[in-house]
Write an enzyme that holds these catalytic residues in place. Sequence first.
Site: not given
Length: 633
Positions: A219, A275, A357, A367, A394-396
């Site tokens: 990302d 993604n 990711h 997610h 992926h997870v912020h």
Amino acid sequence: MVAAVFILLFLELIQIHCKIPTTLDGPFDPVTVSLDENFRGNAIDLPDSDPRVQRDASGFEPEQISVSLSSTHDSVWISWITGEFQIGDNIKPLNPKSVASVVYYGKLRFPMHRIATGESEVYSQLYPFKGLKNYTSGIIHHVRLTDLDPDSKYYYKCGDPSIQAMSRIQHFRTMPVSSTHSYPGRVAVVGDLGLTYNSTSTIDHVTRNNPDLIVMVGDLCYANLYLTNGTGSDCYSCSFPNTPIHETYQPRWDYWGRFMQPLISRIPIMMVQGNHEIEEQIHGQTFTSFTSRFAFPHKESGSSSPFYYSFNAGGIHFVVLGGYAAYGKTDDQYKWLQRDLANVNRDVTPWLVATWHPPWYTTYTAHYREVECMRVSMEELLYQYGVDIVFNGHVHAYERSNRVYNYTLDPCGPVHLSVGDGGNREKMATTHADEHGNCPEPSTTPDDFMGGFCAQNFTSGPAAGKFCWDSQPEYSAYREASFGHGILEVKNETHALWSWHRNKDMYNETGDQIYIVRQPERCPVQPQHYIIRQIIMKPSKMIRGDEAACCSKILDPLDMGASGITVPVPVPVPGVSPAPLPYRGVAPDGGVVELGVVMLVGVVDVIPDETPPPAELQKNQETRVSLMYAFHG
């Protein structure tokens, strides 16, 4: 003398009270640091008017210069772009052959005696819908530099000397040679970066930490949060629910490359697909911009795809996997991973680090258990080969696990580190699946792009019979919603220091820190598995001695498929326990004849197919033909 003793005692006291924990002290009780409501970060994208994203090259001068590693220390890739992108209705791609791809390089700024040439390409992002703007890139160049010395500073400039379009002199440092005693000083790990004002804070912190290598765990620029007319949103599906296709604004890639150039033109960066890089376009094409703009050492590491590859950085072997590429046990990615892990020599690269990711072990609602099918397919293989650390994005938010395998605390499992907190405009994840009312409906969890459903209710442990835990899971050691990045410092073959840095802290502060300790004696790598396609045999009972009268060709054992069978074989190969196998052959008249039971006395490792037999078996080369005959009685 008294003063010196006092100073030593004082320093020792500081060390005692400021002792950094190690994984040997774990597993740790779960810790959650709540969101600081006073610090949300400035997750607003930089506008195209910001000077840091504007084009400062003229004509066909290089811009967006980056360095990436090849599979070993003696080679790197230099990438850059020349010419201007086009966006609109009537675009005409540039001719990639019109500008040469040349790099001058050497250990001295002047003169640079060595020259390398490479390849160039242009990609387009096209949409078959009226009113959407199409895009075509500048000319993208990739040149591989070879025969480099380890841990050495090299100067370079890139471009096309024939048209006097060369870059300014840049520099990079190669990785140290792979051994148990040499490692890159600092590896920065960044995920879900974007191009916001908070992203600039992340990169500022990374730069101040002076890394030798950057791993970008997916990302990058978030061009897919925009329509093709440049209108953006924090939530694409919320703001643009009726677009005929998920649009992108491709110039954001160019802005990102320009912003990052001061750092990644001198510090190698390794890319992982995310993604937000999917970017579907005409004919169902995906990931076009991602695979075009960066160089990947997939061919050097025996992979057929830039989505999964490996490389060495000193005594660390990195395995990059594709969370958005087929990962089933019959797919190419899985087979490549088997081959790559089987070839890792832990006496040369003691540390084994994997990265992809989407995380397997996240406790955030966002997610949650999204790629459970990937975990089910690949986790056992990574565990068997003793992967030490896993990096995800992926997870912020930030999360560090205890050592875990199959959702169970395991002293030989890897430590999973999620660092998807780089600062993109989608902002932070703040809710947890174990909090009341936050457990997602299982059917909504699978990734939209990959599909599949493997996330069943837990069958054992504190969450048995449930899809989510009722409190922070025991495998989650520390979690916090805050923007930042991580730094990995491998100290020796058993100890590595992991530090997570918050953007809101001073540059020399850490938000989470731990020594990750390997225990190779306690957690030995399990025996390798060979795929058997050829067998060295002896007949269990010799009836006749006339080989030619029996069989003209040997077929597979009855229980072997066309692709062979997989069996555990201890190394070295001599000493493998004989195993009886039913066998059959082809008689001179072409008929199939049963040969009775033969004994397996050795195997030929053909992963990959062109790999020669193990050295222990090569001495049997001349006798193998006779050994591969059994006799019909």
